[in-house]
Design a protein around this motif. Structure first.
Motif, PDB file in Angstrom:
ATOM      1  N   THR A  68     -15.699   0.445   7.788  1.00 11.97           N
ATOM      2  CA  THR A  68     -14.881   1.624   8.403  1.00 11.97           C
ATOM      3  C   THR A  68     -13.883   0.678   9.493  1.00 11.97           C
ATOM      4  O   THR A  68     -13.007   0.919   9.280  1.00 11.97           O
ATOM      5  N   MET A  69     -14.458  -0.126  10.285  1.00 13.38           N
ATOM      6  CA  MET A  69     -13.908  -0.520  11.584  1.00 13.38           C
ATOM      7  C   MET A  69     -13.147  -1.297  10.789  1.00 13.38           C
ATOM      8  O   MET A  69     -12.069  -2.018  11.611  1.00 13.38           O
ATOM      9  N   HIS A  70     -13.245  -2.220  10.054  1.00 10.17           N
ATOM     10  CA  HIS A  70     -12.980  -3.647   9.568  1.00 10.17           C
ATOM     11  C   HIS A  70     -11.541  -3.196   8.496  1.00 10.17           C
ATOM     12  O   HIS A  70     -10.285  -3.399   9.080  1.00 10.17           O
ATOM     13  N   ARG A  71     -11.959  -1.482   7.959  1.00  8.47           N
ATOM     14  CA  ARG A  71     -10.387  -1.625   6.678  1.00  8.47           C
ATOM     15  C   ARG A  71      -9.751  -0.861   7.991  1.00  8.47           C
ATOM     16  O   ARG A  71      -8.278  -1.576   8.252  1.00  8.47           O
ATOM     17  N   GLY A  72      -9.853  -0.605   9.474  1.00  7.24           N
ATOM     18  CA  GLY A  72      -9.036  -0.052  10.150  1.00  7.24           C
ATOM     19  C   GLY A  72      -8.162  -1.242  11.077  1.00  7.24           C
ATOM     20  O   GLY A  72      -6.802  -1.262  10.956  1.00  7.24           O
ATOM     21  N   GLU A  73      -9.068  -2.078  11.672  1.00  2.00           N
ATOM     22  CA  GLU A  73      -8.856  -3.401  12.035  1.00  2.00           C
ATOM     23  C   GLU A  73      -7.353  -4.149  10.609  1.00  2.00           C
ATOM     24  O   GLU A  73      -6.030  -4.838  11.430  1.00  2.00           O
ATOM     25  N   ALA A  74      -8.241  -4.217   9.488  1.00  2.00           N
ATOM     26  CA  ALA A  74      -7.200  -4.642   8.454  1.00  2.00           C
ATOM     27  C   ALA A  74      -5.641  -4.113   8.044  1.00  2.00           C
ATOM     28  O   ALA A  74      -4.787  -4.345   7.562  1.00  2.00           O
ATOM     29  N   MET A  75      -5.495  -2.307   8.285  1.00  4.94           N
ATOM     30  CA  MET A  75      -4.750  -2.130   7.744  1.00  4.94           C
ATOM     31  C   MET A  75      -3.925  -1.893   8.425  1.00  4.94           C
ATOM     32  O   MET A  75      -2.072  -2.239   8.828  1.00  4.94           O
ATOM     33  N   THR A  76      -4.060  -1.561  10.175  1.00  5.95           N
ATOM     34  CA  THR A  76      -3.544  -2.352  11.429  1.00  5.95           C
ATOM     35  C   THR A  76      -2.747  -2.786  11.286  1.00  5.95           C
ATOM     36  O   THR A  76      -1.073  -3.314  11.697  1.00  5.95           O
ATOM     37  N   ALA A  77      -3.715  -4.529  10.802  1.00 12.35           N
ATOM     38  CA  ALA A  77      -2.455  -6.027  10.621  1.00 12.35           C
ATOM     39  C   ALA A  77      -1.256  -5.784  10.019  1.00 12.35           C
ATOM     40  O   ALA A  77      -0.058  -6.987   9.908  1.00 12.35           O
ATOM     41  N   LYS A  78      -2.123  -4.745   8.440  1.00 16.74           N
ATOM     42  CA  LYS A  78      -0.617  -5.069   7.565  1.00 16.74           C
ATOM     43  C   LYS A  78       0.538  -3.844   8.136  1.00 16.74           C
ATOM     44  O   LYS A  78       1.372  -4.236   8.123  1.00 16.74           O
ATOM     45  N   GLY A  79       0.143  -3.421   8.920  1.00 15.11           N
ATOM     46  CA  GLY A  79       1.034  -2.164   9.142  1.00 15.11           C
ATOM     47  C   GLY A  79       2.081  -2.981  10.159  1.00 15.11           C
ATOM     48  O   GLY A  79       3.233  -2.385   9.891  1.00 15.11           O
ATOM     49  N   VAL A  80       1.495  -3.841  11.032  1.00 20.40           N
ATOM     50  CA  VAL A  80       1.963  -4.607  12.275  1.00 20.40           C
ATOM     51  C   VAL A  80       3.169  -5.756  11.302  1.00 20.40           C
ATOM     52  O   VAL A  80       3.871  -5.733  11.699  1.00 20.40           O
ATOM     53  N   LEU A  81       3.272  -6.507  10.515  1.00 22.68           N
ATOM     54  CA  LEU A  81       3.295  -7.018   8.976  1.00 22.68           C
ATOM     55  C   LEU A  81       4.126  -6.203   8.303  1.00 22.68           C
ATOM     56  O   LEU A  81       5.290  -6.889   7.719  1.00 22.68           O
ATOM     57  N   GLY A  82       4.189  -5.541   8.349  1.00 19.85           N
ATOM     58  CA  GLY A  82       5.250  -4.867   7.472  1.00 19.85           C
ATOM     59  C   GLY A  82       5.010  -3.918   6.438  1.00 19.85           C
ATOM     60  O   GLY A  82       5.668  -4.082   5.431  1.00 19.85           O
ATOM     61  N   LYS A  83       3.594  -4.740   5.824  1.00 23.16           N
ATOM     62  CA  LYS A  83       3.160  -4.312   4.476  1.00 23.16           C
ATOM     63  C   LYS A  83       2.310  -3.064   4.063  1.00 23.16           C
ATOM     64  O   LYS A  83       1.846  -2.840   3.403  1.00 23.16           O
TER      65      LYS A  83
END
Length: 101
Positions: free
Chosen positions: A47-62
């Motif tokens: 769950t923590m990894h999914r949150g981190e990955a989704m945050t990274a995608k959000g920063v990239l606008g994806k």
């Protein structure tokens, strides 16, 4: 009146039975406690990894902003649950240490 030797033998017999049953692990139908803890820890990490990955995608606008917020909220709730469990385990350990021997 019961002779002292009979009472001592009965006590030793009862104590021996208690030790044998205490050293033999109890058989249960469910999963082992260690397996449950391992699964919970792995789930929390995922769950923590999914949150981190989704945050990274959000920063990239994806990623959609609502998906990022949901993933981060889930990660935050998971972290709070893990901290609460940790606090309870520490409290139980301290309680055991305070027990008289």
């Amino acid at each position: 009146m019961v002779p002292f030797s009979n009472a001592a033998a009965a006590y030793a017999n009862a104590a021996g039975q208690g030790l044998r049953s205490a050293t033999k692990p109890a058989e249960t139908d469910g999963p082992a406690f260690g397996d449950v803890l391992k699964e919970a820890a792995e789930s929390a990490i995922d769950t923590m990894h999914r949150g981190e990955a989704m945050t990274a995608k959000g920063v990239l606008g994806k990623a959609d902003l609502s998906d990022v917020v949901n993933a981060v909220t889930n990660a935050e709730m998971t972290l709070q649950a893990v901290v609460n469990v940790r606090d309870r385990v520490i409290s139980a350990y301290q309680e055991i240490l305070r027990m008289p021997m």
